[in-house]
Design an enzyme around this catalytic site. Structure first.
Site, PDB file in Angstrom:
ATOM      1  N   GLN A   1       7.296  -2.015   7.387  1.00 45.55           N
ATOM      2  CA  GLN A   1       7.171  -2.804   8.664  1.00 45.55           C
ATOM      3  C   GLN A   1       7.541  -4.164   8.171  1.00 45.55           C
ATOM      4  OE1 GLN A   1       2.864  -1.947   8.510  1.00 45.55           O
ATOM      5  NE2 GLN A   1       2.818  -2.216   6.478  1.00 45.55           N
TER       6      GLN A   1
ATOM      7  N   HIS B   1     -14.512  -7.157   9.057  1.00 50.37           N
ATOM      8  CA  HIS B   1     -14.859  -6.343   7.901  1.00 50.37           C
ATOM      9  C   HIS B   1     -16.130  -6.153   7.840  1.00 50.37           C
ATOM     10  CE1 HIS B   1     -10.732  -8.231   6.630  1.00 50.37           C
ATOM     11  NE2 HIS B   1     -10.918  -6.821   6.619  1.00 50.37           N
TER      12      HIS B   1
ATOM     13  N   ASP C   1      -5.283  -5.826   3.490  1.00 49.74           N
ATOM     14  CA  ASP C   1      -5.725  -7.237   3.218  1.00 49.74           C
ATOM     15  C   ASP C   1      -6.687  -7.146   1.975  1.00 49.74           C
ATOM     16  OD1 ASP C   1      -8.396  -7.459   4.790  1.00 49.74           O
ATOM     17  OD2 ASP C   1      -6.863  -6.435   5.954  1.00 49.74           O
TER      18      ASP C   1
ATOM     19  N   GLU D   1      -3.276   2.469   0.209  1.00 50.70           N
ATOM     20  CA  GLU D   1      -2.660   1.525   1.123  1.00 50.70           C
ATOM     21  C   GLU D   1      -1.257   2.111   1.226  1.00 50.70           C
ATOM     22  OE1 GLU D   1      -0.636  -0.780   3.612  1.00 50.70           O
ATOM     23  OE2 GLU D   1      -2.972  -0.865   3.623  1.00 50.70           O
TER      24      GLU D   1
ATOM     25  N   ASP E   1       0.875   7.213   0.747  1.00 50.77           N
ATOM     26  CA  ASP E   1       0.410   7.676   2.089  1.00 50.77           C
ATOM     27  C   ASP E   1      -1.327   8.003   2.291  1.00 50.77           C
ATOM     28  OD1 ASP E   1       0.637   8.600   4.896  1.00 50.77           O
ATOM     29  OD2 ASP E   1       0.870  10.482   3.977  1.00 50.77           O
TER      30      ASP E   1
ATOM     31  N   ASP F   1      -9.126   1.953   7.723  1.00 53.19           N
ATOM     32  CA  ASP F   1      -8.892   0.678   8.131  1.00 53.19           C
ATOM     33  C   ASP F   1      -7.415   0.375   8.376  1.00 53.19           C
ATOM     34  OD1 ASP F   1      -8.634  -2.190   8.413  1.00 53.19           O
ATOM     35  OD2 ASP F   1      -9.493  -2.491   6.447  1.00 53.19           O
ATOM     36  N   SER F   2      -6.714   1.083   9.407  1.00 49.53           N
ATOM     37  CA  SER F   2      -5.322   1.364   9.800  1.00 49.53           C
ATOM     38  C   SER F   2      -5.241   0.203  10.863  1.00 49.53           C
ATOM     39  CB  SER F   2      -5.372   2.868  10.219  1.00 49.53           C
ATOM     40  OG  SER F   2      -5.990   2.885  11.441  1.00 49.53           O
ATOM     41  N   THR F   3      -3.832   0.146  10.971  1.00 46.98           N
ATOM     42  CA  THR F   3      -2.981  -0.271  12.295  1.00 46.98           C
ATOM     43  C   THR F   3      -3.421   0.559  13.563  1.00 46.98           C
ATOM     44  OG1 THR F   3      -1.006   0.677  11.754  1.00 46.98           O
ATOM     45  CG2 THR F   3      -1.491  -1.593  10.673  1.00 46.98           C
ATOM     46  N   ASP F   4      -2.581   0.276  14.459  1.00 48.71           N
ATOM     47  CA  ASP F   4      -2.679   0.911  15.734  1.00 48.71           C
ATOM     48  C   ASP F   4      -2.001   2.285  15.630  1.00 48.71           C
ATOM     49  OD1 ASP F   4      -4.076  -1.035  16.992  1.00 48.71           O
ATOM     50  OD2 ASP F   4      -2.241  -2.035  17.590  1.00 48.71           O
TER      51      ASP F   4
END
Length: 284
Positions: A30, A61, A85, A105, A137, A156-159
Site C-alpha cells: 500500500q 484505541h 500503528d 500486521e 498475513d 484492527d484492520s483497514t476498510d
C-alpha cells in the site's frame, strides 16, 4: 497552505491542513504517507485514507480495547490482527493481567514508520516482553492457530479493500470462532452507518458474524476524522453479553486512566439509533 483531502463519498470530501509531508513511500502492499499539522499533529494515511492522527487516536484505541476487558476482566491471551500503528497493542499492554499479546500486521513498514513518526502509538510496544510481533498475513495466521488459544481477538484492520479485504469474510470469522476460548470475545471493524458504501459493509459484517457467534452486538463511538465521524465496532462472543455482563467495578479497579472510554459510557455505546438498527436488521 497545504491541505490533505479524503473523498468520503461521491458528494462529500473531508480536508485538514498540514504544514509538511514527513514521509511518502509505497510498500509492497500500500501507499503510506505521513503528514504533520498544527491541529491534528502527525497523521498518516494508507492509500489516501486517514488511519491515525495524534489528536483523536485515543478515541479509536480506547474503544477497540476497553469494552472487551470491562466485559471479561480475566482476558490473558490477546491476538491483534493489523494495528500497525501500535496503538491497540499499547492499550492492551496497559493491563498487567495480560500474559501474552500477538500482533500480526501484514505490512512491517507501517509499524517501523510509526515507531519513527508516531511514537505516541508505537513507542515501547515491541519492547514489552509479553509482546510477539509477526509481520505476515493475519488471515493465514488465524487459519494456522490452535483451537481455543486466545481469549480476545481485536481486528484492527483497514476498510474491506486491498489488504483488509480478507478480514471481512465468513471464512475469517469462522476461524476466529475456532481460535477463541469458550469465554472468547471478537472485536472487529463495522465501518459507519452513514454513507451508502460504508453502511453496506457494516450490514454485511454484522450479518456474517451473527450467523457464527451466539452473541453478536454492535457499538458506536465518535471518531471525528473517519467518514461521517460516526464509527462502529462489532462485539461477538461465545459467552459474554457486553451489556448484561459488564463488570464496571472490576474494570475500574484496574485503575487505568482513559480519555474516552468509561464504564458509564459502556452500555450507552451499545444503544444504537433507530436508522442504524434498521440497517443492521436488513439482511437482504
Amino acid at each position: 497552505m497545504k491541505w490533505y483531502t479524503e473523498q468520503w463519498s461521491d458528494d462529500c470530501r473531508f480536508s485538514l491542513r498540514y504544514n509538511e509531508q514527513l514521509h511518502s513511500e509505497a510498500s509492497p502492499f500500500q501507499q503510506i504517507d505521513f503528514y504533520k499539522g498544527d491541529d491534528f499533529g502527525t497523521f498518516f494515511t494508507l492509500d489516501g485514507l486517514m488511519m491515525v492522527n495524534e489528536k483523536d487516536e485515543f478515541v479509536y484505541h480506547d474503544m477497540i480495547t476497553h469494552p472487551a476487558f470491562a466485559t471479561n476482566p480475566n482476558i490473558k491471551n490477546v491476538l491483534i490482527i493489523g494495528g500497525g500503528d501500535g496503538g491497540t497493542a499499547r492499550e492492551v499492554l496497559r493491563y498487567k493481567s495480560v500474559e501474552k499479546v500477538v500482533m500480526v500486521e501484514i505490512d512491517e513498514l507501517v509499524f517501523r514508520l510509526s515507531q519513527n513518526y508516531l511514537p505516541l502509538t508505537a513507542a515501547g510496544v515491541e519492547e514489552d516482553p509479553r509482546m510477539t510481533m509477526i509481520f505476515d498475513d493475519g488471515l493465514a495466521y488465524v487459519k494456522n492457530a490452535r483451537d481455543k488459544s486466545f481469549d480476545l481477538i481485536l481486528v484492527d484492520s483497514t476498510d474491506p479493500i486491498s489488504v483488509g479485504e480478507g478480514l471481512f469474510t465468513t471464512a475469517f470469522y469462522k476461524e476466529c470462532y475456532r481460535v477463541l476460548t469458550d469465554d472468547g470475545i471478537l472485536i472487529n471493524q463495522h465501518e459507519s452507518p452513514y454513507f451508502t458504501e460504508y453502511a453496506e459493509n457494516m450490514r454485511k459484517a454484522h450479518t456474517k458474524i451473527k450467523n457464527i457467534f451466539p452473541i453478536a452486538s454492535v457499538y458506536q463511538f465518535h471518531m471525528p476524522t473517519y467518514p461521517s465521524g460516526h464509527w462502529l465496532f462489532g462485539f461477538a462472543s461465545k459467552t459474554f453479553d457486553p451489556i448484561q455482563d459488564v463488570k464496571a467495578t472490576e474494570w475500574n479497579n484496574f485503575g487505568l486512566k482513559t480519555k474516552y472510554y468509561n464504564t458509564d459510557l459502556h452500555v450507552g455505546a451499545f444503544m444504537l439509533p433507530t436508522f442504524v438498527k434498521e440497517k443492521l436488521a436488513n439482511e437482504e
